[in-house]
Motif scaffolding. Structure first.
Motif, PDB file in Angstrom:
ATOM      1  N   PHE A   1     -12.407 -34.095  17.267  1.00 59.57           N
ATOM      2  CA  PHE A   1     -11.753 -34.667  18.793  1.00 59.57           C
ATOM      3  C   PHE A   1     -10.505 -35.180  18.306  1.00 59.57           C
ATOM      4  O   PHE A   1      -9.498 -35.214  18.912  1.00 59.57           O
ATOM      5  CB  PHE A   1     -12.692 -35.476  19.404  1.00 59.57           C
ATOM      6  N   THR A   2     -10.550 -36.023  17.245  1.00 55.72           N
ATOM      7  CA  THR A   2      -9.428 -36.760  16.571  1.00 55.72           C
ATOM      8  C   THR A   2      -8.059 -35.763  16.349  1.00 55.72           C
ATOM      9  O   THR A   2      -7.127 -35.573  16.684  1.00 55.72           O
ATOM     10  CB  THR A   2      -9.614 -37.548  15.356  1.00 55.72           C
ATOM     11  N   VAL A   3      -8.610 -34.552  15.575  1.00 54.68           N
ATOM     12  CA  VAL A   3      -7.506 -33.724  15.102  1.00 54.68           C
ATOM     13  C   VAL A   3      -7.017 -33.069  16.524  1.00 54.68           C
ATOM     14  O   VAL A   3      -5.562 -32.984  16.548  1.00 54.68           O
ATOM     15  CB  VAL A   3      -8.015 -32.584  14.054  1.00 54.68           C
ATOM     16  N   VAL A   4      -7.784 -32.634  17.417  1.00 54.63           N
ATOM     17  CA  VAL A   4      -7.125 -32.090  18.660  1.00 54.63           C
ATOM     18  C   VAL A   4      -6.247 -33.041  19.446  1.00 54.63           C
ATOM     19  O   VAL A   4      -5.026 -32.691  19.878  1.00 54.63           O
ATOM     20  CB  VAL A   4      -8.572 -31.587  19.274  1.00 54.63           C
ATOM     21  N   SER A   5      -6.697 -34.491  19.378  1.00 53.76           N
ATOM     22  CA  SER A   5      -6.184 -35.315  20.028  1.00 53.76           C
ATOM     23  C   SER A   5      -4.512 -35.349  19.653  1.00 53.76           C
ATOM     24  O   SER A   5      -3.598 -35.297  20.137  1.00 53.76           O
ATOM     25  CB  SER A   5      -6.591 -36.504  20.187  1.00 53.76           C
ATOM     26  N   VAL A   6      -4.648 -35.529  18.039  1.00 60.88           N
ATOM     27  CA  VAL A   6      -3.319 -35.581  17.480  1.00 60.88           C
ATOM     28  C   VAL A   6      -2.469 -34.721  17.640  1.00 60.88           C
ATOM     29  O   VAL A   6      -1.244 -34.713  17.799  1.00 60.88           O
ATOM     30  CB  VAL A   6      -3.651 -36.170  15.857  1.00 60.88           C
ATOM     31  N   VAL A   7      -3.034 -33.175  17.576  1.00 65.41           N
ATOM     32  CA  VAL A   7      -2.166 -32.127  17.856  1.00 65.41           C
ATOM     33  C   VAL A   7      -1.762 -31.745  19.339  1.00 65.41           C
ATOM     34  O   VAL A   7      -0.589 -31.644  19.437  1.00 65.41           O
ATOM     35  CB  VAL A   7      -3.148 -30.973  17.448  1.00 65.41           C
ATOM     36  N   LEU A   8      -2.536 -32.334  20.247  1.00 68.47           N
ATOM     37  CA  LEU A   8      -1.988 -32.022  21.583  1.00 68.47           C
ATOM     38  C   LEU A   8      -1.195 -33.346  22.051  1.00 68.47           C
ATOM     39  O   LEU A   8      -0.231 -32.932  22.971  1.00 68.47           O
ATOM     40  CB  LEU A   8      -3.294 -32.513  22.444  1.00 68.47           C
ATOM     41  N   LEU A   9      -1.242 -34.463  21.547  1.00 66.78           N
ATOM     42  CA  LEU A   9      -0.327 -35.621  22.186  1.00 66.78           C
ATOM     43  C   LEU A   9       1.239 -35.119  21.910  1.00 66.78           C
ATOM     44  O   LEU A   9       1.913 -35.418  23.126  1.00 66.78           O
ATOM     45  CB  LEU A   9      -0.570 -36.848  21.285  1.00 66.78           C
ATOM     46  N   PRO A  10       1.875 -34.872  21.038  1.00 63.86           N
ATOM     47  CA  PRO A  10       3.116 -34.601  20.931  1.00 63.86           C
ATOM     48  C   PRO A  10       3.586 -33.257  21.953  1.00 63.86           C
ATOM     49  O   PRO A  10       4.532 -33.286  22.465  1.00 63.86           O
ATOM     50  CB  PRO A  10       3.274 -34.043  19.470  1.00 63.86           C
ATOM     51  N   ILE A  11       2.499 -32.324  22.007  1.00 65.70           N
ATOM     52  CA  ILE A  11       3.064 -31.094  22.636  1.00 65.70           C
ATOM     53  C   ILE A  11       3.042 -31.495  24.392  1.00 65.70           C
ATOM     54  O   ILE A  11       3.987 -31.057  25.162  1.00 65.70           O
ATOM     55  CB  ILE A  11       1.855 -30.156  22.443  1.00 65.70           C
ATOM     56  N   ILE A  12       1.793 -32.278  24.472  1.00 68.13           N
ATOM     57  CA  ILE A  12       1.599 -32.608  26.108  1.00 68.13           C
ATOM     58  C   ILE A  12       2.847 -33.582  26.471  1.00 68.13           C
ATOM     59  O   ILE A  12       3.789 -33.395  27.433  1.00 68.13           O
ATOM     60  CB  ILE A  12       0.453 -33.402  26.419  1.00 68.13           C
ATOM     61  N   ARG A  13       3.259 -34.623  25.517  1.00 66.38           N
ATOM     62  CA  ARG A  13       4.468 -35.412  25.631  1.00 66.38           C
ATOM     63  C   ARG A  13       5.690 -34.661  25.837  1.00 66.38           C
ATOM     64  O   ARG A  13       6.371 -34.975  26.784  1.00 66.38           O
ATOM     65  CB  ARG A  13       4.423 -36.631  24.638  1.00 66.38           C
ATOM     66  N   LYS A  14       5.849 -33.549  25.110  1.00 71.04           N
ATOM     67  CA  LYS A  14       7.262 -33.064  25.213  1.00 71.04           C
ATOM     68  C   LYS A  14       7.469 -32.195  26.511  1.00 71.04           C
ATOM     69  O   LYS A  14       8.370 -32.098  27.233  1.00 71.04           O
ATOM     70  CB  LYS A  14       7.260 -31.951  23.909  1.00 71.04           C
ATOM     71  N   ILE A  15       6.139 -31.410  27.050  1.00 76.24           N
ATOM     72  CA  ILE A  15       6.070 -30.773  27.971  1.00 76.24           C
ATOM     73  C   ILE A  15       6.294 -31.577  29.227  1.00 76.24           C
ATOM     74  O   ILE A  15       7.224 -31.553  30.363  1.00 76.24           O
ATOM     75  CB  ILE A  15       4.849 -30.124  28.277  1.00 76.24           C
ATOM     76  N   SER A  16       5.745 -32.953  29.171  1.00 69.57           N
ATOM     77  CA  SER A  16       5.675 -33.783  30.242  1.00 69.57           C
ATOM     78  C   SER A  16       7.148 -34.461  30.447  1.00 69.57           C
ATOM     79  O   SER A  16       7.853 -34.680  31.532  1.00 69.57           O
ATOM     80  CB  SER A  16       4.861 -34.924  30.091  1.00 69.57           C
ATOM     81  N   GLU A  17       7.956 -34.721  29.222  1.00 68.67           N
ATOM     82  CA  GLU A  17       9.175 -35.157  29.281  1.00 68.67           C
ATOM     83  C   GLU A  17      10.262 -34.326  30.197  1.00 68.67           C
ATOM     84  O   GLU A  17      11.047 -34.548  30.745  1.00 68.67           O
ATOM     85  CB  GLU A  17       9.834 -35.519  27.992  1.00 68.67           C
TER      86      GLU A  17
END
Length: 129
Positions: free
Chosen positions: A43-59
């Protein structure tokens, strides 16, 4: 000890607290005894990987998502972790939604308290910056 190691340990402990809270409060949300370690790591690894991806898409495409970024990452992290770890069951959409809030809130509170009481050197560094 290097701050990266302490920060990683604090993050893992915070996520473990959130996941454990959800497993205690939600019927059907189940993590095996030894599975808690594996689920927390995945869960932690998935969260750490997803955070920048979703942030970039969101921005770029949907800036309104930025306010709920942690909730979105927690939601997606739970789904992906359930797909990857056999010893982890969410137990339906209602549990997924409730678990998203519980895991997010538990990890948030633990994320504030763990550095302050278990790793004071981390809390002091954050206060100085």
């Amino acid at each position: 000890m290097p701050n990266f190691v302490l920060s990683t340990a604090a993050h893992l402990i915070a996520n473990a607290v959130g996941l454990l809270l959800a497993s205690l409060l939600l019927p059907g949300f189940a993590i095996g005894v030894l599975g808690l370690i594996i689920v927390t790591l995945v869960f932690t690894v998935v969260s750490v990987v997803l955070l920048p991806i979703i942030r970039k898409i969101s921005e770029k495409k949907i800036p309104e998502l930025l306010g709920g970024l942690s909730l979105i990452v927690t939601f997606a992290g739970l789904i992906i972790t359930e797909l990857l770890v056999s010893d982890f069951t969410i137990g339906g959409i209602a549990n997924l939604l409730a678990a998203t809030l519980i895991v997010w809130l538990g990890a948030l509170i633990a994320g504030i308290l763990v550095p302050k009481y278990l790793f004071p050197s981390l809390a002091n560094k954050k206060a100085k910056t």
